[in-house]
Enzyme design. Structure first.
Site, PDB file in Angstrom:
ATOM      1  N   SER A 103       0.858  -1.185   0.000  1.00 20.09           N
ATOM      2  CA  SER A 103       0.000   0.000   0.000  1.00 20.09           C
ATOM      3  C   SER A 103       0.890   1.230   0.000  1.00 20.09           C
ATOM      4  O   SER A 103       1.978   1.219   0.588  1.00 20.09           O
ATOM      5  CB  SER A 103      -0.899   0.023   1.237  1.00 20.09           C
ATOM      6  OG  SER A 103      -1.546   1.276   1.370  1.00 20.09           O
ATOM      7  N   TYR A 152      -1.649  -0.404  10.478  1.00 21.79           N
ATOM      8  CA  TYR A 152      -1.862  -0.883   9.101  1.00 21.79           C
ATOM      9  C   TYR A 152      -0.702  -0.457   8.210  1.00 21.79           C
ATOM     10  O   TYR A 152      -0.134  -1.282   7.470  1.00 21.79           O
ATOM     11  CB  TYR A 152      -3.179  -0.326   8.558  1.00 21.79           C
ATOM     12  CG  TYR A 152      -3.434  -0.704   7.114  1.00 21.79           C
ATOM     13  CD1 TYR A 152      -4.048  -1.908   6.795  1.00 21.79           C
ATOM     14  CD2 TYR A 152      -3.041   0.135   6.071  1.00 21.79           C
ATOM     15  CE1 TYR A 152      -4.263  -2.273   5.471  1.00 21.79           C
ATOM     16  CE2 TYR A 152      -3.255  -0.219   4.750  1.00 21.79           C
ATOM     17  CZ  TYR A 152      -3.874  -1.422   4.455  1.00 21.79           C
ATOM     18  OH  TYR A 152      -4.077  -1.775   3.144  1.00 21.79           O
TER      19      TYR A 152
END
Length: 251
Positions: free
Chosen positions: A146, A159
């Site tokens: 990501s 995350y």
């Protein structure tokens, strides 16, 4: 860069984790469209996985569904066993499965932290362990990361940290597996629909689109085509890299 529509993966055996929806679904379909036989991994939604399999088969491709709980180390090993039993020795692994979640650091709860680490980091590490032992020489691995791994936003601390860790795993695996001509890369999407970003509000989605030079959000197909390229012969010289696919948001 070769046109991805011209890429031929006939004879290749591919495993895509978290392939029952979102980006994973589109990667599985894109690989099958180029001739790969695809193992569609799912965690709990068998119906969604079967729909992906059926869509692939309608387009003339080959796919099989395999279930595994990636939070369990023995099930990751079994996933590879089941995949090999179904299609033979793998050539391609796409570690796509992941879970969203997060909060400000002061509001973190242990359950969320454990879940993010178990699926987004630990499962990828253990999958790489199996892939490094089992893939055919000349294989390819893509770990879906990501852009938050390099550009974290408030409320995404753990995350983002798990995705940064995936980027490091990719680089180290590229070093360790290189003697067998196995390439390993991270593919780092920006805001993409459908995908985890779809959980955001319409206002948040529009803000990301406005901040991107191309003035739109990414599509799962955009990421799938990049994954196809990275595992193909024309993409072989890209190795140990974090390939950002965010439409220029991070510029």
């Amino acid at each position: 860069m070769a046109e991805s529509s011209e890429i031929n993966l006939s004879g290749k055996k591919a495993l895509v984790t978290g392939a029952s929806g979102g980006i994973g679904k589109h990667i599985a379909i894109a690989l099958a469209k180029r001739g790969a036989q695809v193992v569609v991994h799912y965690g709990g939604n068998a119906e969604a996985a079967e729909e992906v399999q059926q869509e692939i088969e309608k387009q003339g491709g080959e796919a099989i569904c395999v279930q595994a709980d990636l939070t369990q180390a023995d099930q990751i090993e079994k996933l590879y066993d089941d995949a090999e039993d179904a299609v033979g020795t793998l050539d391609i692994v796409i570690n796509n499965a992941g879970v969203p979640g997060g909060s400000l650091l002061t509001d973190l709860d242990l359950e969320t932290v454990d879940s993010l680490i178990d699926v987004n980091f630990r499962a990828v590490a253990l999958s790489l362990q199996q892939a490094g032992k089992r893939l055919n020489d000349g294989g390819a691995i893509v770990n879906i990361s990501s852009m938050l791994g390099t550009r974290p936003l408030p409320g995404t601390s753990v995350y983002s940290a798990t995705k940064a860790a995936v980027d490091v795993l990719s680089k180290m695996a590229a070093r360790e597996f290189g003697e067998r001509q196995i390439s390993v890369n991270s593919l780092s999407p920006g805001a993409t629909l459908p995908g985890m970003f779809g959980r955001g509000t319409a206002e948040k989605q529009q803000a990301f689109a406005d901040a991107t030079p191309l003035k739109r959000l990414g599509k799962a197909e955009d990421i799938a085509e990049m994954a196809v390229f990275l595992v193909s012969e024309p993409g072989r010289w890209i190795n140990g890299s974090v390939v950002t696919a965010d439409g220029g948001y991070s510029v």
